[in-house]
Design a protein around this motif. Structure first.
Motif, short mmCIF file in Angstrom:
data_model
loop_
_atom_site.label_atom_id
_atom_site.label_comp_id
_atom_site.label_asym_id
_atom_site.label_seq_id
_atom_site.Cartn_x
_atom_site.Cartn_y
_atom_site.Cartn_z
N ASP A 179 -2.98 2.63 -3.49
CA ASP A 179 -3.87 2.92 -2.37
C ASP A 179 -5.21 2.28 -2.72
O ASP A 179 -5.36 1.68 -3.79
CB ASP A 179 -3.96 4.42 -2.08
CG ASP A 179 -4.57 5.23 -3.21
OD1 ASP A 179 -5.32 4.67 -4.03
OD2 ASP A 179 -4.29 6.44 -3.28
N ALA B 83 -6.59 -2.67 -0.87
CA ALA B 83 -5.32 -2.16 -0.35
C ALA B 83 -5.66 -1.50 0.98
O ALA B 83 -6.26 -0.42 1.00
CB ALA B 83 -4.70 -1.16 -1.32
N TYR C 156 0.86 -1.19 0.00
CA TYR C 156 0.00 0.00 0.00
C TYR C 156 0.89 1.23 0.00
O TYR C 156 1.89 1.29 0.70
CB TYR C 156 -0.88 0.02 1.25
CG TYR C 156 -1.73 1.28 1.39
CD1 TYR C 156 -3.07 1.26 1.07
CD2 TYR C 156 -1.18 2.48 1.83
CE1 TYR C 156 -3.86 2.41 1.17
CE2 TYR C 156 -1.95 3.62 1.94
CZ TYR C 156 -3.28 3.58 1.61
OH TYR C 156 -4.04 4.71 1.72
#
Length: 384
Positions: free
Chosen positions: A296, A358, A285
């Motif tokens: 993200d 994520a 991430y």
């Protein structure tokens, strides 16, 4: 080159230079990596013993064990709650950053397009002025007499008749030339005004990005400092508490019997989006990231659906606002589940009560239970 022309061309040059400068700052932010928009930021502080340090800009993000005191084991649940708040706030700010970044890119393209129109319009106006000047010079060479006067002085009747038609044509052409010059000047002024407005908006979005980036970095730093205070066994216990909380939430969601009602079949586009998203499992991430190495939450879902041929908005909040809403019981693999009341997180449903997403800084793209977080609603990217 006339003064007016120099000033308009200067505007165009200024526009391009400003876009270059603002675009450079956007690139610098993107390289640092962010994620989304500030909504309902968490402002509560963790209630721990007085030994817990107050995060500051000068403190190290990874203090040594000898310089801090680990919280008592009984406070680990409070630590978990505080971490959730900090990462949620960072996610909200990431949405703001992504939204500002997307708008800035659009405005940069608009400003560049307007600057090109300014140059083209200036060239058109210069051409019209040259034609008007040529007409004036031609009149001067004939002694300064207007065409009507020249005809009246002519001794040749046929020449008079032929010339009368040309005079009418010339008058119409002159009138049209003056109208074209007026319109060209008005368009030029409008383009310059529009470019100035877009530049102001671009600067406002640059500041919004900078504010969001600062908030993201502060929240992540606070979370890292909080975790750095924990001993190894406490970090392991904290991870266990997080797993237990997720399992309990998923179990409560499944206990509603919702999974028996969910039976939608995936389309070909759904399958492509799911295949893309699941292929990213294990990648880190990073706030503001859209792949291919890091993501993200909304970067993952937006890229997955772009790969499936259905581009969607960049942020989770805009995905919630713009995409078609469907009920949870009607969702199918490929649909996006929006989480939390402020739409600050998004995941892709992959079937069997699971999602791929994520999660947050320090984690990787992973599979999880669809009910592990509070569901706001479900949206469908390929509803058409």
């Amino acid at each position: 080159m006339g003064r007016g022309r120099r000033s308009v061309l200067a505007v165009a040059v200024t526009v391009v230079c400003a876009v270059t400068v603002l675009g450079a700052s956007g690139t610098a932010f993107a390289s640092a990596g962010p994620d989304r928009a500030p909504t309902q930021p968490a402002t509560t502080s963790l209630t721990l013993p007085s030994s817990s340090p107050t995060p500051s800009s000068s403190s190290s993000p990874s203090p040594s064990a000898s310089s801090v005191t680990a919280p008592p084991d009984k406070d680990l649940e409070a630590v978990r709650t505080k971490l959730d708040q900090l990462y949620h706030d960072a996610a909200v700010a990431t949405d703001a950053y992504n939204a500002a970044e997307e708008k800035a890119q659009q405005q940069s393209a608009e400003v560049v397009g307007l600057s090109q129109k300014i140059v083209e319009q200036q060239r058109k106006l210069d051409d019209l002025k040259d034609r008007a000047g040529a007409a004036a010079r031609a009149q001067y060479r004939t002694g300064g007499l207007p065409p009507q006067a020249q005809l009246l002085l002519s001794n040749d009747p046929q020449q008079f008749l032929d010339g009368a038609g040309r005079v009418l044509e010339g008058e119409r052409a002159t009138s049209g030339l003056l109208q074209d010059m007026t319109h060209a000047q008005q368009d030029l002024q409008q383009y310059a005004s529009d470019a100035a407005d877009r530049l102001q908006e671009l600067e406002a979005n640059r500041k919004a990005k900078a504010t969001a980036q600062k908030r993201i970095q502060q929240r992540i730093k606070e979370a890292e400092q909080l975790q750095a205070r924990l001993e190894k066994r406490q970090r392991e216990r904290l991870a266990q508490l997080e797993r237990q909380a997720a399992q309990q939430a998923q179990a409560a969601w499944l206990d509603t019997g919702i999974l028996k009602e969910i039976g939608g079949s995936a389309t070909e586009a759904d399958k492509k989006a799911v295949a893309y998203a699941t292929a990213q499992i294990g990648k880190p991430y990073e706030w503001g990231a859209e792949g291919p190495k890091t993501y993200d939450c909304s970067g993952l879902t937006s890229q997955a659906w772009a790969a499936a041929g259905h581009p969607v908005p960049r942020t989770s909040q805009e995905q919630w606002k713009q995409l078609k809403h469907v009920s949870v019981k009607d969702m199918r693999p490929g649909d996006l589940i929006i989480y939390f009341g402020d739409a600050s997180h998004v995941a892709m449903y992959v079937g069997d009560g699971r999602i791929v997403h994520a999660p947050r800084p320090g984690r990787t793209v992973t599979l999880a239970g669809a009910g592990t977080m509070p569901i706001l609603g479900v949206v469908r990217p390929d509803a058409d």
